[in-house]
Design an enzyme around this catalytic site. Sequence first.
Site, PDB file in Angstrom:
ATOM      1  N   TYR A  17       4.875   9.567  -1.336  1.00 36.48           N
ATOM      2  CA  TYR A  17       5.942   9.061  -0.458  1.00 36.48           C
ATOM      3  C   TYR A  17       7.202   9.927  -0.498  1.00 36.48           C
ATOM      4  O   TYR A  17       8.302   9.428  -0.719  1.00 36.48           O
ATOM      5  CB  TYR A  17       6.312   7.615  -0.830  1.00 36.48           C
ATOM      6  CG  TYR A  17       5.138   6.707  -1.053  1.00 36.48           C
ATOM      7  CD1 TYR A  17       4.380   6.245   0.012  1.00 36.48           C
ATOM      8  CD2 TYR A  17       4.766   6.341  -2.345  1.00 36.48           C
ATOM      9  CE1 TYR A  17       3.282   5.431  -0.195  1.00 36.48           C
ATOM     10  CE2 TYR A  17       3.662   5.522  -2.559  1.00 36.48           C
ATOM     11  CZ  TYR A  17       2.939   5.075  -1.484  1.00 36.48           C
ATOM     12  OH  TYR A  17       1.859   4.270  -1.690  1.00 36.48           O
ATOM     13  N   TYR A 145       0.659  -5.780  -1.525  1.00 36.64           N
ATOM     14  CA  TYR A 145       0.338  -4.349  -1.448  1.00 36.64           C
ATOM     15  C   TYR A 145      -1.127  -4.168  -1.834  1.00 36.64           C
ATOM     16  O   TYR A 145      -1.570  -4.679  -2.861  1.00 36.64           O
ATOM     17  CB  TYR A 145       1.224  -3.515  -2.392  1.00 36.64           C
ATOM     18  CG  TYR A 145       0.819  -2.061  -2.364  1.00 36.64           C
ATOM     19  CD1 TYR A 145       1.200  -1.237  -1.308  1.00 36.64           C
ATOM     20  CD2 TYR A 145       0.006  -1.524  -3.361  1.00 36.64           C
ATOM     21  CE1 TYR A 145       0.789   0.086  -1.249  1.00 36.64           C
ATOM     22  CE2 TYR A 145      -0.415  -0.200  -3.307  1.00 36.64           C
ATOM     23  CZ  TYR A 145      -0.013   0.604  -2.253  1.00 36.64           C
ATOM     24  OH  TYR A 145      -0.440   1.902  -2.187  1.00 36.64           O
ATOM     25  N   ASP A 246      -7.369  -8.989  -5.392  1.00 39.80           N
ATOM     26  CA  ASP A 246      -7.037  -7.593  -5.694  1.00 39.80           C
ATOM     27  C   ASP A 246      -6.335  -7.572  -7.045  1.00 39.80           C
ATOM     28  O   ASP A 246      -5.129  -7.810  -7.137  1.00 39.80           O
ATOM     29  CB  ASP A 246      -6.157  -7.024  -4.579  1.00 39.80           C
ATOM     30  CG  ASP A 246      -5.732  -5.575  -4.847  1.00 39.80           C
ATOM     31  OD1 ASP A 246      -5.951  -5.097  -5.979  1.00 39.80           O
ATOM     32  OD2 ASP A 246      -5.178  -4.952  -3.929  1.00 39.80           O
ATOM     33  N   LYS A 275      -6.743   1.110 -11.383  1.00 45.15           N
ATOM     34  CA  LYS A 275      -5.612   1.514 -12.232  1.00 45.15           C
ATOM     35  C   LYS A 275      -5.946   1.636 -13.726  1.00 45.15           C
ATOM     36  O   LYS A 275      -6.299   2.708 -14.168  1.00 45.15           O
ATOM     37  CB  LYS A 275      -4.423   0.606 -11.970  1.00 45.15           C
ATOM     38  CG  LYS A 275      -3.801   0.884 -10.595  1.00 45.15           C
ATOM     39  CD  LYS A 275      -2.399   0.360 -10.449  1.00 45.15           C
ATOM     40  CE  LYS A 275      -1.692   1.028  -9.294  1.00 45.15           C
ATOM     41  NZ  LYS A 275      -1.718   0.268  -8.038  1.00 45.15           N
TER      42      LYS A 275
END
Length: 431
Positions: A17, A145, A246, A275
Amino acid sequence: MTKSDIEFDRQHIWHPYTSMLNPLPAYKVESAEGCTLILEEGIKVIDGMSSWWAVIHGYRNPRLDAVAHSQIDKMSHVMFGGITHQPAIDLARRLLDLTPAPLERVFIADSGSVSVEVAIKMALQFWLAQERSEKHRLLTVKGGYHGDTFKAMSVCDPVNGMHHLFNKAINSQLFADAPALSPDDEWTDSAGQQLKLWFEQFHKELAAVILEPIVQGAGGMRFYHPEYLRLIRKLCDDYDVLLIADEIATGFGRTGKLFACEHAEVTPDILCLGKALTGGYMTLAATLTTKKVAETIGEGPGGGALMHGPTFMGNPLACAVATESLAIIAEGNWQQQVNDIERQLKKELLPLAKYSSVKDARVFGAIGVLEMNQPIDVASAQKRFIELGVWIRPFGRLLYIMPPYIISAEELSQLTYAMKDYVENQDNGTV
Ligand SMILES: *Cc1c(COP(=O)(O)O)cnc(C)c1O
């Protein structure tokens, strides 16, 4: 004249980003050990981010290092089409042991976003196989997210996510209001009213609900009441809708339970993990589902194949390291480690709520968040953090940490001290 490495990096390499025109500074890390990143010139900083929720057992963990070396000596990679191998089998066994019993079919993906894509494909194919193609939409809650690929983006928060930018390319999904009650609030039935109405109204076109259980991470670092999740599970059952959890950020102990779904005693139909799966050593993710979902897909069109198969699917090196990371998790020390971190974060961060620059201070498991009233100037804040010997990467108005589980009390205090320093400077108007 040769460019310095940092200058070359700035001119040629995208970071997450960032703009190529005026990127934020990037710090060069030479090596890492335990909870410490070692920068150029030997500058040491304590990592408050666990490299984005991933490095739970610390850098250069001797057990993970040993497994990685020994797997490299056998093979780093081999294709997964028509081939299998011990690391994938061992990893799937471990995952079945750790996750709730109904989840027993495993897709080993190569990143979190891909595991979300696979989860959504599973849900869509599940209904296609039953000739119910009208069930093709997803319901989620605002503030979520789920990753940066397109279908995952379509269920990220519609305002803070990237919807405005990719408007025409993103499917429109259904967004219920973000959960308003936090885990400590008293539950009121009116909090679930909108969800009930939406299920009633839209269930015929809903394939699945997807959400992050209890902790909304990159979408705003908010913690919500477990009763929402229980209610959604019930509505999914009542109205024939699949539930995708999630747990890419929350999985493997971060919230004080092995999986955040346990706070609500709920089992999803599809579970995404990533992760921390490899202890933060390399990219790997997994999507788990039930026998029922897997077998229903198997009865579907096109021979019932689940239509996904990345080149590096089931990468043996990543699977071997993940298996060892899960072995460490299975030994159970994470529970004490996370409890200790939570207690200390509550003691050292919650009192900072009294500062006028702080909107809210909150802690859940090994996650500590200061929500500021004003956006944080990342470049100047980070410069100061480096001087104070810590690595903290704020975003928006959020100053937050989720340190490796192995962090010592002294190291953790150094992180919270730096956060306090930032807050005090804000209140004094010096930063
Ligand atoms: C990070 C994250 C993802 C995306 O994972 P990547 O590995 O970055 O693709 C998806 N969902 C949640 C909840 C995450 O925190």
